[in-house]
Structures are given as C-alpha cells and as structure tokens.
Design an enzyme around this catalytic site. Structure first.
Site, mmCIF file in Angstrom:
data_model
loop_
_atom_site.group_PDB
_atom_site.id
_atom_site.type_symbol
_atom_site.label_atom_id
_atom_site.label_comp_id
_atom_site.label_asym_id
_atom_site.label_seq_id
_atom_site.Cartn_x
_atom_site.Cartn_y
_atom_site.Cartn_z
ATOM 1 N N GLN A 205 0.863 -1.181 0.000
ATOM 2 C CA GLN A 205 0.000 0.000 0.000
ATOM 3 C C GLN A 205 0.898 1.230 0.000
ATOM 4 O OE1 GLN A 205 -3.762 -0.697 0.139
ATOM 5 N NE2 GLN A 205 -2.562 -2.409 -0.658
ATOM 6 N N ARG A 225 -4.615 3.945 4.340
ATOM 7 C CA ARG A 225 -3.897 4.587 3.241
ATOM 8 C C ARG A 225 -4.282 3.942 1.912
ATOM 9 N NH1 ARG A 225 0.550 5.272 5.397
ATOM 10 N NH2 ARG A 225 1.741 6.054 3.632
ATOM 11 N N ALA A 246 -11.922 2.631 4.211
ATOM 12 C CA ALA A 246 -10.966 1.745 3.553
ATOM 13 C C ALA A 246 -10.105 2.493 2.530
ATOM 14 C CB ALA A 246 -11.707 0.598 2.883
ATOM 15 N N HIS A 247 -9.186 1.747 1.905
ATOM 16 C CA HIS A 247 -8.210 2.364 1.011
ATOM 17 C C HIS A 247 -8.861 2.945 -0.238
ATOM 18 C CE1 HIS A 247 -7.334 -1.830 -0.994
ATOM 19 N NE2 HIS A 247 -8.601 -1.476 -1.103
ATOM 20 N N ASN A 248 -8.305 4.079 -0.674
ATOM 21 C CA ASN A 248 -8.722 4.777 -1.895
ATOM 22 C C ASN A 248 -10.153 5.289 -1.846
ATOM 23 O OD1 ASN A 248 -6.451 2.690 -3.056
ATOM 24 N ND2 ASN A 248 -6.455 4.653 -4.149
#
Length: 336
Positions: A205, A225, A246-248
């Site tokens: 990540q 991240r 969560a990511h993105n």
C-alpha cells in the site's frame, strides 16, 4: 464583551447580546455554567431544541433557557428565556467560547521525541512519550498529546489537535483546525491481498491519507492509506467513533458519519451526506450529494443525490417504513 466561563458569572443580557438573542424575564440574572434541561440547577443555562423535551421548560430549575424565536409557552415558565434563531447553534457558540478560554498546553515535554531538523513553530505542544518522525512539517499552534505517533514525512496544518495515542503513519497529510481523537489510526495499510494457489500475497500500500481542513475524527476510527494515490476526507467532514474508511475512498465536504459506519475500498461519496450508525457502503460505488442514510442501512450500489434511504438493501425511507408494517403482518397472511 464579557465571555461566559465556568470560572465566572455572566448576565443573560450579556449572553443575548453576544448571540443576537433577546431576553424574556430577568435579563440581569447570572449564570456560570451549562446543563441539560432535565437536570439544570439555579445559576445554569440550558436550551430547548428538540420538541419532545418541551415539557421540561415548565419544570426546569435553570436560570436561563435558550429557545427558538417562535417558541410559544403554553403555561408559566419559571426560568428566563433567551430567544434566538437556533438554540442549538447559539449553545455551540457559547460552549466554544468556554472551550477557547481554557488554558492550552504549550512547549515540548522532555520525555517526547522530535526528529532532528523538524521545525518547532509558534504555539507547538508535544506531550510526553509522543514521537515526531523525520521530515514532519508542523503548523502553528499544533497540539500533539502524549503517546501520539507522527510518522516520517507527515504534514499537520495550523491549529490542529492530535489527541493522546493517535497513530499517523508516514506520508499522511492533515489540514488545519482538525481534531483527531484518541486511538485513531490514520494511514494503516489498506486491505489489499492477491489470491494465489498458496494463499494471499500482500499488495503493498504505497499511497497516503489526505485529511482536509476542519475535519474531526472520533476515537478509535481508522482511515486506511491508499494502494496508490490518496484516501481523502474532505473539508468540514465529521466522523464519529469506531468508523472504518478503507483504502482509496474519497469522502467529500461537510459529511457527517455516525458511529460504526464503514466505507469499503475505492468508493466515492459526495458532499453534505448524513450517515446513520452502522451504515455500510459497498466498494467501488459512487454516492452523490445531500443524501440521508438511516441507521444499519446497507448500500450495495450507486446512489444519486437528495435521497433518503433505509434498510438492507437500502430503499426509500418511506417505502422501508411501509415494508416493516407488511412484514409484521406476514403471519396473518400465511394463516389465511
């Protein structure tokens, strides 16, 4: 103009002048603190915002009560009233004054660690056992409380407060006037794994988290991240305790999320949405602006703007209420 504080008394007249209200009753009566309307004592100020608490206006022992301009008393009220456009907003202004008058910590406590080369701007506070890594950039009046961790290369804007025990991983950016409450983790790895014949291989990540100005994040909330790019929380958004982002994920401006809600990876959410507790958003969907999501709703697909949704899968809130009525009558239908 005198300011209200728990350490001093102030007249209802002075309060009304500060918040643009008008007093009905003894404008020279003094108060020195706040209290809920059902527990207030003489010398305290309270407010009436929710109509279901109206009956307490006639029972309260408070010296003063903030009420709306259009409030109509149906029987005598012992307390003096301060009429304002919005009692809740007026109370927030007064309580902010109290908070701003409290002593603010300043300086670097000797048990803390600040990496060499990190500038120490005006008004900085770093508490005991806090860690500030290499290349960190800190704005004016930043407050970093004990046992917080600020990873290498992070940026924190002016007047931001990082409470005790917060962990901010490397490379993340926090705007100005933010509040990050205890136990938050900002920038932990997103949940990214590639299935293989022998198991699941971790996908590195490599992105970061960007939190814009005036964001508040409640205790024990996690913002992961991005795999690459940034997970982003927009200006003015407020996240409650125990939330997973969560990511993105991209969350826009001035949203409010209640506790235990969660947003799965790569979902984008617009501006001015109001999200109830335990609402879950599926991944890779788009949500528009100015929506309301009832508690425990599941959002599996894209949502436009201006919707009121509830249930799982979420449907129009009025339709959900009707469906509940039908569900309660299912046993009679089966009997027939």
């Amino acid at each position: 103009m005198r300011e209200i504080s728990y350490a001093m008394e102030i007249t209802l007249k002075d309060i009304a002048m500060h918040i643009g209200g008008r007093v009905e009753g003894d404008e020279m009566a003094k108060v020195s603190g706040f209290s809920p309307i059902d527990a207030a004592e003489p010398g305290q100020l309270t407010f009436l915002s929710n109509p279901k608490y109206t009956h307490y206006v006639y029972q309260t022992n408070a010296t003063g009560v903030l009420v709306a301009d259009d409030f109509q008393a149906e029987k005598p009220v012992k307390a003096s009233l301060i009429r304002v456009k919005s009692p809740y907003e007026a109370l927030a202004i007064l309580m902010s004054l109290v908070a701003n008058m409290r002593p603010k910590p300043c300086g670097v406590e000797p048990q803390s660690f600040i990496a060499e080369g990190v500038e120490r701007p005006e008004g900085l506070y770093v508490g005991a056992f806090a860690y500030v890594g290499k290349g960190v950039r800190l704005g004016k009046n930043v407050k970093i409380y004990p046992q917080a961790y600020i990873g290498d290369g992070c940026e924190i804007g002016d007047d931001t407060i990082i409470r005790a025990g917060v962990k901010i991983y490397e490379g993340c950016k926090i705007g100005s006037r933010c509040i990050i409450h205890s136990g938050c983790v900002i920038g932990a790895d997103g949940f990214g794994f590639a299935p293989t014949p022998h198991g699941y291989d971790k996908i590195p990540q490599l992105g970061n988290v960007v939190i814009e100005d005036d964001v508040e994040i409640g205790a024990n909330t996690t913002v992961d991240r991005a795999t690459f790019g940034s997970t982003r929380i927009g200006k003015g958004t407020k996240l409650d305790n125990l939330i997973q982002v969560a990511h993105n994920v991209s969350i826009g401006k001035n949203n409010v999320f209640a506790s235990q809600s969660g947003v799965a990876g790569s979902t984008s959410i617009g501006d001015w949405n109001r999200v109830g507790g335990q609402v879950g958003f599926a991944g890779h969907i788009h949500v528009g602006d100015n929506n309301e999501f009832g508690a425990q709703s599941g959002i599996p697909k894209d949502v436009g703007s201006g919707c009121r949704l509830m249930g799982y899968p979420a449907v129009d809130a009025i339709q959900f209420a009707k469906n509940i009525v039908y569900i309660k009558k299912l046993h009679t239908l089966f009997d027939k």
